[in-house]
Write a protein that holds these residues in place. Structure first.
Motif, PDB file in Angstrom:
ATOM      1  N   ALA A  15       0.169  -9.477  -7.473  1.00 63.68           N
ATOM      2  CA  ALA A  15      -1.080  -9.181  -7.771  1.00 63.68           C
ATOM      3  C   ALA A  15      -2.033 -10.355  -7.683  1.00 63.68           C
ATOM      4  O   ALA A  15      -2.003 -11.184  -8.313  1.00 63.68           O
ATOM      5  CB  ALA A  15      -0.906  -8.758  -9.279  1.00 63.68           C
ATOM      6  N   LEU A  16      -2.542 -10.376  -6.608  1.00 63.61           N
ATOM      7  CA  LEU A  16      -3.428 -11.512  -6.053  1.00 63.61           C
ATOM      8  C   LEU A  16      -4.944 -11.365  -6.385  1.00 63.61           C
ATOM      9  O   LEU A  16      -5.690 -12.455  -6.375  1.00 63.61           O
ATOM     10  CB  LEU A  16      -3.639 -11.383  -4.524  1.00 63.61           C
ATOM     11  N   SER A  17      -5.234 -10.304  -7.135  1.00 67.23           N
ATOM     12  CA  SER A  17      -6.489 -10.265  -7.570  1.00 67.23           C
ATOM     13  C   SER A  17      -6.758  -9.144  -8.698  1.00 67.23           C
ATOM     14  O   SER A  17      -6.146  -8.160  -8.651  1.00 67.23           O
ATOM     15  CB  SER A  17      -7.541  -9.689  -6.334  1.00 67.23           C
ATOM     16  N   PHE A  74     -12.464  -4.790   0.112  1.00 72.45           N
ATOM     17  CA  PHE A  74     -11.448  -4.157   0.531  1.00 72.45           C
ATOM     18  C   PHE A  74     -10.059  -4.387  -0.280  1.00 72.45           C
ATOM     19  O   PHE A  74      -9.835  -5.476  -0.677  1.00 72.45           O
ATOM     20  CB  PHE A  74     -11.083  -4.772   2.124  1.00 72.45           C
ATOM     21  N   ALA A  75      -9.416  -3.191  -0.108  1.00 70.24           N
ATOM     22  CA  ALA A  75      -7.971  -3.540  -0.790  1.00 70.24           C
ATOM     23  C   ALA A  75      -7.020  -3.829   0.046  1.00 70.24           C
ATOM     24  O   ALA A  75      -6.988  -2.821   1.183  1.00 70.24           O
ATOM     25  CB  ALA A  75      -7.757  -2.332  -1.840  1.00 70.24           C
ATOM     26  N   LEU A  76      -5.991  -4.434  -0.109  1.00 70.46           N
ATOM     27  CA  LEU A  76      -4.982  -4.700   0.895  1.00 70.46           C
ATOM     28  C   LEU A  76      -3.405  -4.401   0.208  1.00 70.46           C
ATOM     29  O   LEU A  76      -3.399  -5.017  -0.975  1.00 70.46           O
ATOM     30  CB  LEU A  76      -4.969  -6.253   1.523  1.00 70.46           C
ATOM     31  N   PHE A  77      -2.780  -3.894   0.957  1.00 71.69           N
ATOM     32  CA  PHE A  77      -1.507  -3.467   0.115  1.00 71.69           C
ATOM     33  C   PHE A  77      -0.199  -3.035   0.983  1.00 71.69           C
ATOM     34  O   PHE A  77      -0.383  -2.699   2.004  1.00 71.69           O
ATOM     35  CB  PHE A  77      -1.717  -2.194  -0.939  1.00 71.69           C
ATOM     36  N   GLY A  78       0.915  -3.336   0.427  1.00 73.43           N
ATOM     37  CA  GLY A  78       2.175  -3.354   1.270  1.00 73.43           C
ATOM     38  C   GLY A  78       3.434  -3.020   0.371  1.00 73.43           C
ATOM     39  O   GLY A  78       3.400  -2.775  -0.667  1.00 73.43           O
ATOM     40  N   PRO A  79       4.669  -3.348   1.001  1.00 76.76           N
ATOM     41  CA  PRO A  79       5.794  -3.138   0.593  1.00 76.76           C
ATOM     42  C   PRO A  79       6.044  -3.908  -0.672  1.00 76.76           C
ATOM     43  O   PRO A  79       5.348  -4.746  -1.298  1.00 76.76           O
ATOM     44  CB  PRO A  79       6.825  -3.485   1.571  1.00 76.76           C
ATOM     45  N   THR A  86     -10.136  -8.262  -1.684  1.00 75.70           N
ATOM     46  CA  THR A  86     -10.935  -9.411  -1.205  1.00 75.70           C
ATOM     47  C   THR A  86     -12.082  -9.669  -1.931  1.00 75.70           C
ATOM     48  O   THR A  86     -12.368  -8.881  -2.850  1.00 75.70           O
ATOM     49  CB  THR A  86     -11.697  -8.955   0.327  1.00 75.70           C
ATOM     50  N   GLY A  87     -13.008 -10.582  -1.448  1.00 76.66           N
ATOM     51  CA  GLY A  87     -14.436 -10.911  -2.213  1.00 76.66           C
ATOM     52  C   GLY A  87     -15.424  -9.644  -1.724  1.00 76.66           C
ATOM     53  O   GLY A  87     -15.059  -8.718  -0.804  1.00 76.66           O
ATOM     54  N   LYS A  88     -16.575  -9.797  -2.145  1.00 75.48           N
ATOM     55  CA  LYS A  88     -17.459  -8.928  -1.596  1.00 75.48           C
ATOM     56  C   LYS A  88     -17.758  -9.146  -0.222  1.00 75.48           C
ATOM     57  O   LYS A  88     -18.090 -10.312   0.249  1.00 75.48           O
ATOM     58  CB  LYS A  88     -18.828  -9.038  -2.407  1.00 75.48           C
ATOM     59  N   PRO A  89     -17.735  -8.246   0.580  1.00 76.79           N
ATOM     60  CA  PRO A  89     -17.912  -8.418   2.056  1.00 76.79           C
ATOM     61  C   PRO A  89     -19.385  -8.610   2.278  1.00 76.79           C
ATOM     62  O   PRO A  89     -20.253  -8.043   1.699  1.00 76.79           O
ATOM     63  CB  PRO A  89     -17.833  -6.722   2.687  1.00 76.79           C
ATOM     64  N   VAL A 105      -9.686 -13.067   1.517  1.00 78.77           N
ATOM     65  CA  VAL A 105      -8.762 -13.308   0.141  1.00 78.77           C
ATOM     66  C   VAL A 105      -7.885 -14.454   0.604  1.00 78.77           C
ATOM     67  O   VAL A 105      -7.376 -14.448   1.425  1.00 78.77           O
ATOM     68  CB  VAL A 105      -8.189 -11.940  -0.125  1.00 78.77           C
ATOM     69  N   LYS A 106      -7.822 -15.159  -0.420  1.00 75.22           N
ATOM     70  CA  LYS A 106      -6.929 -16.425  -0.273  1.00 75.22           C
ATOM     71  C   LYS A 106      -5.529 -15.978  -0.862  1.00 75.22           C
ATOM     72  O   LYS A 106      -5.387 -15.641  -1.875  1.00 75.22           O
ATOM     73  CB  LYS A 106      -7.336 -17.672  -1.097  1.00 75.22           C
ATOM     74  N   ILE A 107      -4.411 -16.258   0.054  1.00 75.97           N
ATOM     75  CA  ILE A 107      -3.087 -15.927  -0.487  1.00 75.97           C
ATOM     76  C   ILE A 107      -2.336 -17.245  -0.613  1.00 75.97           C
ATOM     77  O   ILE A 107      -2.203 -18.013   0.449  1.00 75.97           O
ATOM     78  CB  ILE A 107      -2.400 -14.967   0.300  1.00 75.97           C
ATOM     79  N   ASP A 108      -1.485 -17.669  -1.862  1.00 79.79           N
ATOM     80  CA  ASP A 108      -0.992 -18.964  -1.848  1.00 79.79           C
ATOM     81  C   ASP A 108       0.359 -18.658  -2.281  1.00 79.79           C
ATOM     82  O   ASP A 108       0.770 -18.212  -3.434  1.00 79.79           O
ATOM     83  CB  ASP A 108      -1.598 -19.817  -3.063  1.00 79.79           C
TER      84      ASP A 108
END
Length: 252
Positions: A15-17, A74-79, A86-89, A105-108
């Motif tokens: 859950a990145l955001s 934008f929503a990103l989703f996977g397995p 993301t933030g506002k485009p 979007v930053k992924i850490d």
């Protein structure tokens, strides 16, 4: 009128955001607005290691006869329930009817709930608005590879070596474990042994070698001229491509 439904992340795997996502049961829209292209990080490949945060850039190109007004996150989703928004485009006009909207979007790996099973094919959902109240909502508007970073080593011996004698090249293929934040052996993968003659700018593949169950590599070749030896891994659906730092051998 738009109908918006909230999206829940089931299982808490990633859950990145916590931003709300405009969603629907299926693709939809109003009028002639259309999404024509989606690009993630320039080449639709995102590689995540074990320590550094990665900023993922998403670009969505859309068209409408009245021009493009803007876009929602934008929503990103996977397995394994992998999910991020993301933030506002920011939308930039390409022509009077076409615009490209970008956001990131930053992924850490140290703080986000990545699991190893999250690696694989991810998708982008996008909602874009036109200037005349038309809009388009598209699920899986684009896709990209979300991959675990890999490392590869190579060492050729003996050094120096006489021309025509046997060289032994050893190395190891490892990849990021997002759960332990370490690199572990990536076993049973095919890796190419490559050679670049001194003064040349290109590598030639000498043979293909399979790593053992722990990712270790060992093979032999005949020394023919001064040059550089390396292993090269083409990557897999879950793991990024990587080439080892080349080892120079002086042939006498």
């Amino acid at each position: 009128m738009r109908i918006r439904a909230s999206v829940a992340v089931v299982g808490g795997a990633l859950a990145l955001s916590a931003l709300a996502l405009p969603a629907a049961q299926a693709d939809g829209g109003q009028g002639d607005t259309a999404i024509t292209k989606v690009v993630v990080d320039g080449d639709n490949k995102v590689t995540i290691g074990t320590s550094n945060a990665v900023t993922v850039k998403v670009s969505v190109t859309a068209t409408d006869d009245s021009g493009i007004k803007g876009a929602d996150e934008f929503a990103l989703f996977g397995p394994d329930n992998g999910f991020a928004t993301t933030g506002k485009p920011t939308c930039t006009d390409v022509t009077a009817t076409t615009a490209t909207c970008t956001a990131s979007v930053k992924i850490d790996p140290k703080t986000d709930s990545l699991t190893n099973k999250s690696a694989g094919t991810w998708y982008v959902d996008a909602w874009v608005d036109a200037n005349d109240e038309d809009y388009v909502w598209k699920e899986k508007a684009g896709s990209f590879s979300f991959q675990r970073a890999a490392r590869l080593t190579a060492n050729a011996a003996p050094e120096p070596v006489k021309k025509g004698k046997t060289l032994t090249v050893t190395g190891a293929l490892t990849r990021a474990n997002w759960e332990s934040l370490t690199y572990g052996g990536y076993g049973s993968q095919s890796v190419k042994l490559q050679f670049k003659k001194k003064g040349s700018s290109t590598y030639t593949t000498l043979k293909t070698v399979k790593a053992d169950s722990k990712g270790n590599l060992k093979t032999t070749t005949t020394a023919t001229a001064d040059g550089y030896y390396r292993f090269s891994f083409a990557g897999s659906s879950t793991t990024a491509a990587v080439s080892a730092t080349a080892d120079f051998v002086d042939v006498q």
